[in-house]
Design an enzyme around this catalytic site. Sequence first.
Site, PDB file in Angstrom:
ATOM      1  N   LEU A 251       0.825  -1.221   0.000  1.00 50.05           N
ATOM      2  CA  LEU A 251       0.000   0.000   0.000  1.00 50.05           C
ATOM      3  C   LEU A 251       0.861   1.275   0.000  1.00 50.05           C
ATOM      4  O   LEU A 251       0.900   2.021  -0.987  1.00 50.05           O
ATOM      5  CB  LEU A 251      -0.913   0.003   1.229  1.00 50.05           C
ATOM      6  CG  LEU A 251      -1.770   1.249   1.423  1.00 50.05           C
ATOM      7  CD1 LEU A 251      -2.835   1.359   0.335  1.00 50.05           C
ATOM      8  CD2 LEU A 251      -2.433   1.241   2.798  1.00 50.05           C
ATOM      9  N   ASP A 252       1.575   1.481   1.131  1.00 54.22           N
ATOM     10  CA  ASP A 252       2.338   2.720   1.298  1.00 54.22           C
ATOM     11  C   ASP A 252       3.494   2.775   0.308  1.00 54.22           C
ATOM     12  O   ASP A 252       4.370   1.911   0.326  1.00 54.22           O
ATOM     13  CB  ASP A 252       2.889   2.808   2.739  1.00 54.22           C
ATOM     14  CG  ASP A 252       1.778   2.853   3.781  1.00 54.22           C
ATOM     15  OD1 ASP A 252       0.812   3.598   3.567  1.00 54.22           O
ATOM     16  OD2 ASP A 252       1.872   2.153   4.795  1.00 54.22           O
TER      17      ASP A 252
ATOM     18  N   THR B  70       1.846   7.604   1.421  1.00 52.67           N
ATOM     19  CA  THR B  70       1.621   7.923   2.832  1.00 52.67           C
ATOM     20  C   THR B  70       2.932   8.072   3.601  1.00 52.67           C
ATOM     21  O   THR B  70       2.913   8.507   4.752  1.00 52.67           O
ATOM     22  CB  THR B  70       0.760   6.819   3.491  1.00 52.67           C
ATOM     23  OG1 THR B  70       1.116   5.593   2.884  1.00 52.67           O
ATOM     24  CG2 THR B  70      -0.712   7.085   3.328  1.00 52.67           C
TER      25      THR B  70
ATOM     26  N   LYS C 236      10.638   2.623   5.921  1.00 53.23           N
ATOM     27  CA  LYS C 236       9.719   2.162   4.870  1.00 53.23           C
ATOM     28  C   LYS C 236       9.519   0.650   4.934  1.00 53.23           C
ATOM     29  O   LYS C 236      10.496  -0.102   4.967  1.00 53.23           O
ATOM     30  CB  LYS C 236      10.223   2.593   3.490  1.00 53.23           C
ATOM     31  CG  LYS C 236       9.999   4.067   3.259  1.00 53.23           C
ATOM     32  CD  LYS C 236      10.241   4.471   1.825  1.00 53.23           C
ATOM     33  CE  LYS C 236       9.991   5.967   1.678  1.00 53.23           C
ATOM     34  NZ  LYS C 236      10.504   6.482   0.408  1.00 53.23           N
TER      35      LYS C 236
ATOM     36  N   ARG D 275       5.103  -0.652  12.794  1.00 55.79           N
ATOM     37  CA  ARG D 275       5.052   0.534  13.654  1.00 55.79           C
ATOM     38  C   ARG D 275       5.980   0.401  14.867  1.00 55.79           C
ATOM     39  O   ARG D 275       6.751   1.310  15.192  1.00 55.79           O
ATOM     40  CB  ARG D 275       3.611   0.756  14.126  1.00 55.79           C
ATOM     41  CG  ARG D 275       3.346   2.139  14.661  1.00 55.79           C
ATOM     42  CD  ARG D 275       1.917   2.263  15.157  1.00 55.79           C
ATOM     43  NE  ARG D 275       0.920   1.893  14.153  1.00 55.79           N
ATOM     44  CZ  ARG D 275      -0.366   1.715  14.406  1.00 55.79           C
ATOM     45  NH1 ARG D 275      -0.831   1.876  15.627  1.00 55.79           N
ATOM     46  NH2 ARG D 275      -1.203   1.391  13.438  1.00 55.79           N
TER      47      ARG D 275
ATOM     48  N   ALA E  91       1.938  -3.895   5.581  1.00 50.87           N
ATOM     49  CA  ALA E  91       2.325  -3.980   6.994  1.00 50.87           C
ATOM     50  C   ALA E  91       1.476  -3.052   7.855  1.00 50.87           C
ATOM     51  O   ALA E  91       1.510  -3.127   9.084  1.00 50.87           O
ATOM     52  CB  ALA E  91       3.791  -3.592   7.142  1.00 50.87           C
ATOM     53  N   SER E  92       0.704  -2.188   7.223  1.00 47.61           N
ATOM     54  CA  SER E  92      -0.004  -1.151   7.969  1.00 47.61           C
ATOM     55  C   SER E  92      -1.308  -1.640   8.583  1.00 47.61           C
ATOM     56  O   SER E  92      -2.153  -2.228   7.906  1.00 47.61           O
ATOM     57  CB  SER E  92      -0.309   0.036   7.044  1.00 47.61           C
ATOM     58  OG  SER E  92      -1.164   0.941   7.714  1.00 47.61           O
TER      59      SER E  92
ATOM     60  N   ASN F  19      -3.416   0.452   9.456  1.00 48.18           N
ATOM     61  CA  ASN F  19      -4.372   1.465   8.988  1.00 48.18           C
ATOM     62  C   ASN F  19      -4.791   1.237   7.536  1.00 48.18           C
ATOM     63  O   ASN F  19      -5.524   2.053   6.970  1.00 48.18           O
ATOM     64  CB  ASN F  19      -3.741   2.855   9.105  1.00 48.18           C
ATOM     65  CG  ASN F  19      -3.456   3.230  10.555  1.00 48.18           C
ATOM     66  OD1 ASN F  19      -4.351   3.211  11.394  1.00 48.18           O
ATOM     67  ND2 ASN F  19      -2.211   3.557  10.859  1.00 48.18           N
TER      68      ASN F  19
ATOM     69  N   LYS G  42       7.476  -8.174   7.226  1.00 48.82           N
ATOM     70  CA  LYS G  42       8.380  -8.281   6.084  1.00 48.82           C
ATOM     71  C   LYS G  42       9.804  -8.024   6.598  1.00 48.82           C
ATOM     72  O   LYS G  42       9.957  -7.161   7.464  1.00 48.82           O
ATOM     73  CB  LYS G  42       8.039  -7.230   5.013  1.00 48.82           C
ATOM     74  CG  LYS G  42       6.620  -7.353   4.440  1.00 48.82           C
ATOM     75  CD  LYS G  42       6.283  -6.118   3.590  1.00 48.82           C
ATOM     76  CE  LYS G  42       4.819  -6.122   3.187  1.00 48.82           C
ATOM     77  NZ  LYS G  42       4.388  -4.912   2.476  1.00 48.82           N
TER      78      LYS G  42
ATOM     79  N   GLU H 117       6.045  -3.757  -4.829  1.00 48.29           N
ATOM     80  CA  GLU H 117       6.616  -3.312  -3.548  1.00 48.29           C
ATOM     81  C   GLU H 117       7.585  -2.157  -3.730  1.00 48.29           C
ATOM     82  O   GLU H 117       8.318  -2.122  -4.706  1.00 48.29           O
ATOM     83  CB  GLU H 117       7.417  -4.474  -2.943  1.00 48.29           C
ATOM     84  CG  GLU H 117       6.782  -5.153  -1.777  1.00 48.29           C
ATOM     85  CD  GLU H 117       6.654  -4.295  -0.531  1.00 48.29           C
ATOM     86  OE1 GLU H 117       7.263  -3.222  -0.434  1.00 48.29           O
ATOM     87  OE2 GLU H 117       5.926  -4.728   0.363  1.00 48.29           O
TER      88      GLU H 117
HETATM   89  C1  BG6 Z   1       4.137   0.192   6.098  1.00 49.60           C
HETATM   90  C2  BG6 Z   1       4.915   1.492   5.993  1.00 49.60           C
HETATM   91  O1  BG6 Z   1       3.346   0.019   4.958  1.00 49.60           O
HETATM   92  O2  BG6 Z   1       3.299   0.201   7.252  1.00 49.60           O
HETATM   93  C3  BG6 Z   1       5.686   1.730   7.273  1.00 49.60           C
HETATM   94  O3  BG6 Z   1       5.798   1.434   4.894  1.00 49.60           O
HETATM   95  C4  BG6 Z   1       4.739   1.692   8.481  1.00 49.60           C
HETATM   96  O4  BG6 Z   1       6.346   2.978   7.188  1.00 49.60           O
HETATM   97  C5  BG6 Z   1       3.990   0.362   8.496  1.00 49.60           C
HETATM   98  O5  BG6 Z   1       5.464   1.846   9.679  1.00 49.60           O
HETATM   99  C6  BG6 Z   1       2.994   0.261   9.651  1.00 49.60           C
HETATM  100  O6  BG6 Z   1       1.987   1.198   9.441  1.00 49.60           O
HETATM  101  P1  BG6 Z   1       0.875   1.594  10.492  1.00 49.60           P
HETATM  102  O7  BG6 Z   1      -0.126   2.366   9.669  1.00 49.60           O
HETATM  103  O8  BG6 Z   1       0.284   0.327  11.037  1.00 49.60           O
HETATM  104  O9  BG6 Z   1       1.517   2.412  11.557  1.00 49.60           O
HETATM  105 MG    MG Z   2       5.587   0.295   0.978  1.00 53.46          MG
END
Ligand code: BG6
Ligand code: MG
Length: 218
Positions: free
Chosen positions: A11-12, A18, A46, A50, A116-117, A119, A146, A170
């Site tokens: 995603l990010d 983001t 990256k 978190r 990995a996010s 959010n 990852k 990626e």
């Molecule tokens: C990844 C980002 O996609 O998500 C990282 O590249 C980030 O920078 C990680 O720390 C976790 O994200 P979140 O939104 O759960 O804090």
């Molecule tokens: Mg990424």
Amino acid sequence: MKKEIGFIFDLDGVIVDTAKYHYLAWRNLANSLGFDFTEEQNEQLKGVSRVKSLEILLNIGKVTLSEEKKQFLLLEKNKEYLEYVNTMTSDEILPGVNQLLTFLETNNIKFALGSASKNAPLILEKVGLYQRFTAIVDGNDVSKAKPNPEVFLIGAKKLNMNPENCIVFEDAIAGIQAANTAKMISIGIGDADVLSEANYVFKNMEAITTDFLKNLIN
Ligand code: BG6
Ligand code: MG
């Protein structure tokens, strides 16, 4: 003949940029602890979870904190990050992404998110892409970050595909390594020198041509 394949997107940095919001929130946190945090240093965060990101940041600032204080700062950082996320609209979808997803839909190729996010679902909702993904795997679904391939292997399972038949997009080295370990085709989005372990590299999503995609799926 068309192959049975699935696409998995980080995603990010691939779908949306983001990283700039993560950076602002981490930098404010660093400043509040009395040290600076540069954009160059932000590269290290990256693709990193978190919790691990905070560890790296504290290492940079040479700051040691109690577990309780760390938990508090993680919540504060995410609170600020969500303030930026909540302003997001479809305008923030990176150039080339919509065309690529439309190409896949037109060719009946399923795609998943592998991020990995924690959010990720909210961000996809904000930019109006949530419904288009067959499956979403995010930071809430995995126990190993990852470069462990877990996130992509779960994605392949949800798409009902063999890992060897999945193609991963990626922007992070750790993500490329995860895809390679999962025996998937890895496509790096960013700097070819940084992402040299990827099977293919494009400087951004817009640079991916229809001819390249047709070759991948045929
Ligand atoms: C990844 C980002 O996609 O998500 C990282 O590249 C980030 O920078 C990680 O720390 C976790 O994200 P979140 O939104 O759960 O804090
Ligand atoms: Mg990424």
